[in-house]
Design a protein around this motif. Sequence first.
Motif, PDB file in Angstrom:
ATOM      1  N   LEU A 121       0.814  -1.213   0.000  1.00 51.92           N
ATOM      2  CA  LEU A 121       0.000   0.000   0.000  1.00 51.92           C
ATOM      3  C   LEU A 121       0.850   1.265   0.000  1.00 51.92           C
ATOM      4  O   LEU A 121       0.327   2.358  -0.172  1.00 51.92           O
ATOM      5  N   PRO A 124       0.717   3.562  -3.473  1.00 54.57           N
ATOM      6  CA  PRO A 124      -0.526   4.337  -3.620  1.00 54.57           C
ATOM      7  C   PRO A 124      -0.761   5.312  -2.456  1.00 54.57           C
ATOM      8  O   PRO A 124      -1.288   6.404  -2.684  1.00 54.57           O
ATOM      9  N   TYR A 125      -0.356   4.959  -1.244  1.00 54.14           N
ATOM     10  CA  TYR A 125      -0.531   5.887  -0.118  1.00 54.14           C
ATOM     11  C   TYR A 125       0.269   7.162  -0.349  1.00 54.14           C
ATOM     12  O   TYR A 125      -0.210   8.255  -0.083  1.00 54.14           O
ATOM     13  N   LEU A 128      -1.619   9.224  -2.849  1.00 57.89           N
ATOM     14  CA  LEU A 128      -2.835   9.817  -2.282  1.00 57.89           C
ATOM     15  C   LEU A 128      -2.495  10.936  -1.296  1.00 57.89           C
ATOM     16  O   LEU A 128      -3.118  11.995  -1.293  1.00 57.89           O
ATOM     17  N   THR A 144      -3.226   6.336   7.761  1.00 59.81           N
ATOM     18  CA  THR A 144      -2.696   5.061   7.276  1.00 59.81           C
ATOM     19  C   THR A 144      -2.554   4.056   8.428  1.00 59.81           C
ATOM     20  O   THR A 144      -2.720   2.860   8.218  1.00 59.81           O
ATOM     21  N   TYR A 212       6.027   3.587   7.242  1.00 57.56           N
ATOM     22  CA  TYR A 212       5.214   4.730   6.808  1.00 57.56           C
ATOM     23  C   TYR A 212       5.766   6.034   7.361  1.00 57.56           C
ATOM     24  O   TYR A 212       5.749   7.061   6.683  1.00 57.56           O
TER      25      TYR A 212
ATOM     26  N   LEU B  36      -9.192   3.695   2.026  1.00 56.98           N
ATOM     27  CA  LEU B  36      -7.781   3.486   2.353  1.00 56.98           C
ATOM     28  C   LEU B  36      -7.306   2.062   2.088  1.00 56.98           C
ATOM     29  O   LEU B  36      -6.172   1.719   2.361  1.00 56.98           O
ATOM     30  N   PRO B  40      -6.587   2.208  -2.804  1.00 57.92           N
ATOM     31  CA  PRO B  40      -5.132   2.028  -2.979  1.00 57.92           C
ATOM     32  C   PRO B  40      -4.759   0.720  -3.667  1.00 57.92           C
ATOM     33  O   PRO B  40      -3.840   0.706  -4.490  1.00 57.92           O
ATOM     34  N   LEU B  43      -5.394   1.183  -7.246  1.00 59.29           N
ATOM     35  CA  LEU B  43      -4.361   2.072  -7.787  1.00 59.29           C
ATOM     36  C   LEU B  43      -3.064   1.316  -8.059  1.00 59.29           C
ATOM     37  O   LEU B  43      -2.494   1.403  -9.145  1.00 59.29           O
ATOM     38  N   VAL B  44      -2.599   0.530  -7.064  1.00 61.96           N
ATOM     39  CA  VAL B  44      -1.286  -0.110  -7.223  1.00 61.96           C
ATOM     40  C   VAL B  44      -1.354  -1.173  -8.322  1.00 61.96           C
ATOM     41  O   VAL B  44      -0.403  -1.335  -9.100  1.00 61.96           O
ATOM     42  N   SER B 279       5.539  -1.408  -8.342  1.00 62.93           N
ATOM     43  CA  SER B 279       4.135  -1.754  -8.131  1.00 62.93           C
ATOM     44  C   SER B 279       3.879  -3.206  -8.502  1.00 62.93           C
ATOM     45  O   SER B 279       3.146  -3.913  -7.804  1.00 62.93           O
TER      46      SER B 279
END
Lengths: 276, 304
Positions: A121, A124-125, A128, A144, A212, B36, B40, B43-44, B279
């Motif tokens: 994740l 993409p995090y 975003l 997150t 993160y 969340l 995501p 997206l990935v 990715s």
Amino acid sequence: MKTKPAKRIALWIALIVAALFSGLPIVWLLSSSFKSNANIFAVPPKLIDESFSFTAYQEVLSDPIKLRFFVNSYAIAGIVVVITLVIALLAAYSFSRFDFPGKKIINAIIISVQAMPPITLLIPYLVLVVQLRIYDSYLALILTYIVFTLPYAILMLTGYLNTLPKELDEAVLIDGGSRFKALWKILVPSCIPSLVSVGLYTFIQCWNEYLYALTLTKSNEFRTIPIGIASLMGQYAFEWNQIMAMSILGSLPVIIIALFFQKYFISGMTAGAVKI
Amino acid sequence: MQLKNYNHDHPAVTRLYRNFRPYGYLSPVMLLMVALLFIPIILVIGYSFFDNVLINSNPKWVGLQNYITVLTDPVFLKSMKNTAVFVVCNVVFHLIIGMALALMVNAKSLRPAPKAFFRVVYLLPWMFNATVIAILWKLLLNPNGIVNYLLVNAHIITEKISWLSDRTIVLGVLTFINIWAGYPFYMISILAGLQGISSNLYEAAAIDGARPVQQFFHITLPQLKPILISIAMLDFIWTTQNFSLIWLLTAGGPSHATEMMSTYVYTTAFMEYQYAQASAAAVIILLACMILAIFYVRNQTRTD
């Protein structure tokens, strides 16, 4: 039943060897935090040498940048605990008190989120977080972290609410009270111990998080303790004694939780593996 | 449910309200999960099918090209092999050490005070996060550090070893450190399980003349099986995802000797800025973990 002396001795030898295995590295961590940096690799190594002092701790605690890491860690973990408990309690109430279409599948999704790799994740995090203009802020980490703290909290609290008889909240409903009142006035007070367990577990999860915090923040203003400790391993000089002092200070909340709230700590840490 | 809701008079309204109520309580979770988690993930997966995504303003659809690049990259293949070795060794040794320590602490001849003492000592590695553990072992394993000093003086080794930069041993060293860091979870879970086994079972077995070893294999192990399966599965999943300890100790080096799937994704994305390729690798990790998750979910929701 009497145990044979030979067996007792063997047991004690094994206990002590294992204690050295787990404890010695920690003893060395503590010992190094009291040395001067010059004496860290002194030969022969001593547990306590002539440079013994609290200087490293004083240096860490008098540096506003390092203190800021502590403030950030407490703030982020504290906020995530509150949000996680509120949202998880509502969800757990729904799972425990209602039957509805899709319950099984939602439950399965929540369990499987525990297997979600954070690294997947991350990309993409980052996208975003940049698009929402919250890169390098508390909010980026709070949002997150919640994804990873919620599943466990929901499963734990659902399991606990299931042990409370439905008659408890139905009594409130018969008296004309709302379901929120039943949840808040009756169920919440009776599940305080499991709320504490879940809260402590959530706190530790946030307190320890590294990936993160490393990627979604960049300024010292918003970075947490794990990043602070790692950043002390500078490119040029290793301030070993300060690194160790900060490691001890940074681990204190978890150590305190583990020692003084052992019951909650252990039930929180092990419940994940117990069937629900 | 027989209860009447007094706030709503019309039966149809009441029914509608009642049917949606459970979803109402779940709405914050569902909202967060969609925003969340699902978005995501989509997206990935999307990024993994485009060329030079995030860098290029007009990324091109390239189909499976990124997956082919990743799966033919010797570094990624090496990272898969390393991850497999690391995970299997960790799970096996965690299980053995956790079981042994739990049985020792649970021994009948041990009084409550030493029992409590050893339990806390054995929990120690668990009170420190990956950052602290990484730095602590960097100190211990430093060429001039205490480990080399002790081993040289005990004549176990003749000269100082560079534990974290010798390609031939570094993966084993990381595995050892992670075993040290992770066994308390097993110990404490097994201990909780042991305390849940009825003593009647052991008494009955003792009357039948079963030795301790037989009791272990015929009572303890079968009774602990559900817990052991759960923790081993969780450990399998979590160790596959391990990033921070590896990153802080070796960052996947030297020359990819400790490269894991997670460090590969991180390096490819944030050091080489190959987001599309990263990715694709991230989606491969996701698939691996979801396959493991299916077994875990099945195990956790099975009703016996």
